[in-house]
Design a protein around this motif. Structure first.
Motif, short mmCIF file in Angstrom:
data_model
loop_
_atom_site.label_atom_id
_atom_site.label_comp_id
_atom_site.label_asym_id
_atom_site.label_seq_id
_atom_site.Cartn_x
_atom_site.Cartn_y
_atom_site.Cartn_z
N SER A 7 62.97 46.64 43.65
CA SER A 7 61.61 46.73 43.28
C SER A 7 61.29 48.13 42.66
O SER A 7 60.60 48.42 41.52
CB SER A 7 60.84 46.77 44.49
N THR A 8 62.06 49.33 42.79
CA THR A 8 62.00 50.70 42.25
C THR A 8 62.34 50.42 40.65
O THR A 8 61.56 51.16 39.94
CB THR A 8 62.83 51.68 42.94
N ALA A 9 63.59 49.77 40.63
CA ALA A 9 64.03 49.50 39.17
C ALA A 9 62.93 49.07 38.29
O ALA A 9 62.94 49.28 37.32
CB ALA A 9 65.73 48.88 39.25
N LEU A 10 62.46 47.68 38.82
CA LEU A 10 61.55 46.89 38.10
C LEU A 10 60.41 47.72 37.78
O LEU A 10 59.94 47.67 36.66
CB LEU A 10 61.16 45.66 38.77
N PHE A 11 59.87 48.50 38.81
CA PHE A 11 58.85 49.37 38.62
C PHE A 11 58.91 50.37 37.49
O PHE A 11 58.25 50.40 36.48
CB PHE A 11 58.32 49.87 39.89
N GLN A 12 60.02 50.87 37.60
CA GLN A 12 60.49 51.96 36.46
C GLN A 12 60.47 51.13 35.07
O GLN A 12 59.90 51.54 34.20
CB GLN A 12 61.94 52.65 36.83
N LEU A 13 61.07 50.19 35.06
CA LEU A 13 61.30 49.49 33.62
C LEU A 13 59.76 48.90 33.03
O LEU A 13 59.90 49.18 32.05
CB LEU A 13 62.30 48.22 33.98
N ALA A 14 59.08 48.67 34.08
CA ALA A 14 57.92 48.38 33.46
C ALA A 14 56.82 49.25 33.05
O ALA A 14 56.07 49.15 32.29
CB ALA A 14 56.96 47.69 34.73
N THR A 15 57.27 50.59 33.30
CA THR A 15 56.54 51.72 32.67
C THR A 15 57.09 52.05 31.33
O THR A 15 56.36 52.71 30.51
CB THR A 15 56.72 53.11 33.68
N GLU A 16 58.23 51.72 31.26
CA GLU A 16 59.00 51.75 29.90
C GLU A 16 58.90 50.73 28.70
O GLU A 16 59.24 51.29 27.60
CB GLU A 16 60.40 52.47 30.11
N LEU A 17 58.61 49.55 29.08
CA LEU A 17 59.05 48.51 28.53
C LEU A 17 57.66 47.66 28.25
O LEU A 17 57.08 47.33 29.22
CB LEU A 17 60.07 47.70 28.68
N PRO A 18 57.48 46.99 26.97
CA PRO A 18 56.40 46.25 26.94
C PRO A 18 56.65 44.98 27.76
O PRO A 18 57.87 44.55 28.04
CB PRO A 18 56.41 45.67 25.23
N ALA A 19 55.70 44.22 28.27
CA ALA A 19 56.12 43.06 29.18
C ALA A 19 56.96 42.02 28.53
O ALA A 19 58.00 41.47 29.24
CB ALA A 19 54.70 42.28 29.80
N ALA A 20 56.57 41.81 27.30
CA ALA A 20 57.46 40.77 26.39
C ALA A 20 58.83 40.90 26.54
O ALA A 20 59.79 40.14 26.96
CB ALA A 20 57.09 40.39 25.24
N ILE A 21 59.30 42.31 26.29
CA ILE A 21 60.67 42.68 26.16
C ILE A 21 61.29 42.72 27.84
O ILE A 21 62.44 42.11 27.89
CB ILE A 21 60.81 44.18 25.72
N LEU A 22 60.32 43.37 28.90
CA LEU A 22 60.83 43.06 30.05
C LEU A 22 61.36 41.70 30.49
O LEU A 22 62.29 41.52 31.32
CB LEU A 22 59.81 43.85 30.98
N VAL B 15 54.14 40.95 33.19
CA VAL B 15 52.67 41.53 33.17
C VAL B 15 52.19 41.93 34.58
O VAL B 15 51.49 43.18 34.62
CB VAL B 15 51.62 40.57 32.43
N LYS B 16 52.40 41.27 35.52
CA LYS B 16 52.04 41.83 36.89
C LYS B 16 52.67 43.18 37.36
O LYS B 16 52.23 44.22 37.81
CB LYS B 16 52.24 40.91 37.96
N TRP B 17 54.02 43.43 37.06
CA TRP B 17 54.77 44.65 37.25
C TRP B 17 54.35 45.57 36.26
O TRP B 17 54.05 46.53 36.79
CB TRP B 17 56.10 44.15 36.80
N GLN B 18 53.85 45.24 35.18
CA GLN B 18 53.35 46.35 34.29
C GLN B 18 52.28 47.09 34.65
O GLN B 18 51.98 48.17 34.75
CB GLN B 18 53.31 45.89 32.91
#
Length: 76
Positions: A17-32, A44-47
């Motif tokens: 969850s921490t890793a997903l949360f961090q990635l969601a702050t750094e990447l657009p939802a489509a790329i994620l 999108v929900k993670w973002q």
């Protein structure tokens, strides 16, 4: 491997969850979504949970000129 990590005190669900949360702050939802193989609505929900605002980024990219439109000056 999960059992070995648990014995070391690493909680897998929290770490994921921490890793997903961090990635969601750094990447657009489509790329994620594409990178992780998750559904776009999940990305999108993670973002949104991470308060990542990629709408401004998308608008900026949409207004950029393509690299083929730029003129490259030869160096002297």
């Amino acid at each position: 491997m999960g059992e070995r990590l648990r014995k070391l005190g690493i909680r897998l669900a929290e770490t994921r969850s921490t890793a997903l949360f961090q990635l969601a702050t750094e990447l657009p939802a489509a790329i994620l979504a594409r990178t992780l193989g998750i559904h776009i609505t999940v990305a999108v929900k993670w973002q949104r949970a991470a308060a990542g605002d990629w709408a401004a980024y998308a608008a900026d990219v949409g207004q950029r000129t393509s690299t083929s439109d730029r003129t490259v000056q030869p160096s002297s």
